[in-house]
Write a protein that holds these residues in place. Sequence first.
Motif, PDB file in Angstrom:
ATOM      1  N   ALA A 128      42.829  32.031  45.629  1.00 23.24           N
ATOM      2  CA  ALA A 128      41.782  32.515  44.636  1.00 23.24           C
ATOM      3  C   ALA A 128      43.013  32.510  43.900  1.00 23.24           C
ATOM      4  O   ALA A 128      42.714  32.148  42.620  1.00 23.24           O
ATOM      5  CB  ALA A 128      40.654  32.664  44.791  1.00 23.24           C
ATOM      6  N   ILE A 184      34.058  31.978  48.186  1.00 22.32           N
ATOM      7  CA  ILE A 184      35.156  32.675  47.813  1.00 22.32           C
ATOM      8  C   ILE A 184      35.566  33.678  48.746  1.00 22.32           C
ATOM      9  O   ILE A 184      34.618  34.558  48.837  1.00 22.32           O
ATOM     10  CB  ILE A 184      35.599  33.466  46.933  1.00 22.32           C
ATOM     11  CG1 ILE A 184      35.308  32.228  45.908  1.00 22.32           C
ATOM     12  CG2 ILE A 184      37.056  33.739  46.461  1.00 22.32           C
ATOM     13  CD1 ILE A 184      36.291  31.115  45.461  1.00 22.32           C
ATOM     14  N   TRP A 191      40.748  39.864  44.783  1.00 21.41           N
ATOM     15  CA  TRP A 191      40.415  38.509  43.746  1.00 21.41           C
ATOM     16  C   TRP A 191      40.377  39.314  42.650  1.00 21.41           C
ATOM     17  O   TRP A 191      38.880  39.516  42.192  1.00 21.41           O
ATOM     18  CB  TRP A 191      39.861  37.213  43.853  1.00 21.41           C
ATOM     19  CG  TRP A 191      39.804  36.630  42.850  1.00 21.41           C
ATOM     20  CD1 TRP A 191      40.706  36.339  42.150  1.00 21.41           C
ATOM     21  CD2 TRP A 191      38.802  36.068  42.586  1.00 21.41           C
ATOM     22  NE1 TRP A 191      40.890  34.597  41.668  1.00 21.41           N
ATOM     23  CE2 TRP A 191      39.304  34.939  41.734  1.00 21.41           C
ATOM     24  CE3 TRP A 191      36.822  35.106  42.779  1.00 21.41           C
ATOM     25  CZ2 TRP A 191      38.861  33.969  41.273  1.00 21.41           C
ATOM     26  CZ3 TRP A 191      36.430  34.602  42.334  1.00 21.41           C
ATOM     27  CH2 TRP A 191      36.687  33.551  41.276  1.00 21.41           C
TER      28      TRP A 191
END
Length: 356
Positions: A128, A184, A191
């Motif tokens: 990601a 995710i 992230w």
Amino acid sequence: MSESLPEIIMDAAAAADPAPPAAVSKPAIPTVSQATAAFLEPYLPPPHANAYAKPLCSQLGVTPGPATRAPGAAQTRPFVTLTYAASLDSHIALAQGAQTTLSGPLSKSMTHYLRSRHDGILIGVGTAIADDPSLNCRTEGVGGYNNQEESDDPVKATTVTALGGEEDEGTESDPLPGQPRPIILDPNRRWHFTHESRIFQTVREEKGKAPYILTRASSRQGSGEAERWRILCEHGGSFKCPKEETKDKSKRMKSGSRWSWKYILEFLYKEADIKSLMIEGGGEVINDLLGRKENLELIDSVVLTIAPVYLGKGGVNVCPDGKKVDVKKVPAVNFKDVGWNVLGCDVVMAARPLAE
């Protein structure tokens, strides 16, 4: 510093989107040919309530059969398909964090077709961060791409249009049929996405769904945590905090330790209504799944695209840990029900892993 998720109070001004950015969506791509769909079908989950998959199979002339699951698979976890593209030297990227395109046009269409056949698509946080992905399906005919004009390009396969005319369970509850839910895996909240991250631009364009981010409620919160929580809420996503419960306190999750894949899958099945899951990477995720027997038993199918290129040493390598039996080294992973298909310059292997 607080160790719980921040409480966000949203008012009309806070929830208002700024001026929409320029469109970032890539154009729709054609779906796979009937031959490719038929090749893949034995390795895919059943269409069940997918309002896109059932009419798509009908239009492609493919009859879905009962899903073949891993031996002993319980109906407490999703059907799991592990899929990725690799070079001839089993690399998936030139270097850590480097975006590397390996799939050709036909195998890319196959990947998006696979996305349309699953409820969710999972990647690790490293992917990601490195790729800023959209994690949507761009196949012509899926939710968000169902008004595309047909192309005159003879290379393109069947174009699927007007799939919404067939009544199907799940149609009303899913405004974007065929679009998987991005998931995710980010236990430590690494992230640091923003309002302009591609995945949220895709949501605003109504061409994909907002992500679920699997994280720990006890992970340390960094700068901008409250803003990221607000962004998720605005777009319909959320942080989800799996917590393995056990009566034995000595076996409870400790900070820095990993969730088991069995628990992650059971959590997604129960708490996020994910009945089929496509896992795309990155390298650490793939190697962890393939490298341990208890994880290998959770994979129902593997769809691997092999590109005709050597990336060379120093790249991100898919190479699960080896193992020994009676002091002798044996293959790390064997497969059964193996099928091969040539798509342009790429070769695709579809198979079921043997958890020996």
